[in-house]
Scaffold this active site. Sequence first.
Site, PDB file in Angstrom:
ATOM      1  N   ARG A  35       0.813  -1.227   0.000  1.00 22.96           N
ATOM      2  CA  ARG A  35       0.000   0.000   0.000  1.00 22.96           C
ATOM      3  C   ARG A  35       0.840   1.268   0.000  1.00 22.96           C
ATOM      4  O   ARG A  35       0.447   2.271  -0.592  1.00 22.96           O
ATOM      5  CB  ARG A  35      -0.974  -0.018   1.187  1.00 22.96           C
ATOM      6  N   LYS A 197     -16.699 -18.400   3.719  1.00 20.60           N
ATOM      7  CA  LYS A 197     -18.164 -18.431   3.637  1.00 20.60           C
ATOM      8  C   LYS A 197     -18.710 -18.149   2.249  1.00 20.60           C
ATOM      9  O   LYS A 197     -18.284 -17.214   1.578  1.00 20.60           O
ATOM     10  CB  LYS A 197     -18.744 -17.397   4.621  1.00 20.60           C
ATOM     11  N   GLY A 353      -6.854  -8.475  -0.101  1.00 19.90           N
ATOM     12  CA  GLY A 353      -7.005  -9.296   1.091  1.00 19.90           C
ATOM     13  C   GLY A 353      -6.018 -10.446   1.191  1.00 19.90           C
ATOM     14  O   GLY A 353      -4.836 -10.294   0.907  1.00 19.90           O
ATOM     15  N   GLY A 376     -12.289  -5.594   0.152  1.00 22.38           N
ATOM     16  CA  GLY A 376     -13.729  -5.332   0.210  1.00 22.38           C
ATOM     17  C   GLY A 376     -14.203  -4.421  -0.903  1.00 22.38           C
ATOM     18  O   GLY A 376     -15.249  -4.638  -1.513  1.00 22.38           O
TER      19      GLY A 376
END
Length: 395
Positions: A35, A197, A353, A376
Amino acid sequence: MKTIDSYNFAGKKAVVRVDLNVPLNPDFSVRDFTRINAVIATVKKIVADGGSAILMSHMGRPKDGFEDKFSLKHVVAPLSEKLGLEVKFGGDPIGAEADEMAANLQPGEVMLLDNLRFYKEEKKGDEEFAKKLASRGDVWVMDAFGTAHRAHASTAVIAKFVDEKVSGYVMGREVENAKKITENPQRPFTAIMGGAKVSDKILLIERIMEVADNIIIGGGMAYTFFKAQGGTIGNSLCEEDKLDLALELIEKAKAKGVNLVLPVDSVCGDKFGEDAAVASYDSNAIADGYMGLDIGPKAAEEFSKIIKESKSILWNGPMGVSEWENFANGTTTVATAVAEATEAGAFSLIGGGDSAAAVNTLGFGDRVSYISTGGGAMLELMEGKVLPGIAALED
């Protein structure tokens, strides 16, 4: 939306929202520079034009006010080194010291405010807080793609209080690379979905189904699909309330002619732990007392073959608990296949991520086409949602 290349910063003070939410080691040194490296081009453009930059970011999730471990003072030295100039530290993001430093900032100079989330007003999108941040500059530059899906004070609300606003290089690259996948991908196009998930990835899977040729599913979420089809999955992760949804996705894929691929075998542990006893099973016949913690060797081989035959690749989420050596092979094998496909001419987008961390940790960062800085935000952009940080830049 105005881009940074269309703007001349000569004599201007730019208030720049960057994403310096980097992982730190116990001694507060930076563990991953992705980043920091990403923001350098935007800051250098402002300075080269003869402007000055007031950088602002968040770091981590401080609970209540200042916490030393979340202070951006820890990134001042590495950021200065990467920029090749001294970055001044302004401290409290709405304090008098920052006001004075910003007022005296000269062309070619850069300062960094401390963590915006030391104030609850940042996440609440408080207008007075946003107005205070905006008041120090002539132009707002939004370059924190990783937070563009949040309507926070510095990422969206601030746009109400500036006369001029432009997108930085990170924002531009993220949107451009996402479009290569969602709008007109080279074929065959393979999407690799991992993570725990189904519910986290449902919208992405449905959207990608409209354009993908292959959807590979690994990670914990695969076992919900196996149980839905009548398999026995031992103690593997399963979303009991998503069994019908898993069957619907399988049927949708068939109807659209999309090749939905699940891992035929799994590397399992007798508990969720690094020191678990390891055994391998077919993924639809896992013994009682064992849980799937990685894709097995047959699945890794099948996944690799599909990936290497692809011309466009999206990867979001690891294939198992890749931080534990016994359960890292699936993720490593997939990363290797993505790198080899890229070197053979494919376009590969790593969706932020955990998958971005895996690619960088394995040293494959320069062997893929693009690594997103925002997990996200990239997910929501891929899902077709409007991101507040992008909408705020549009007139």
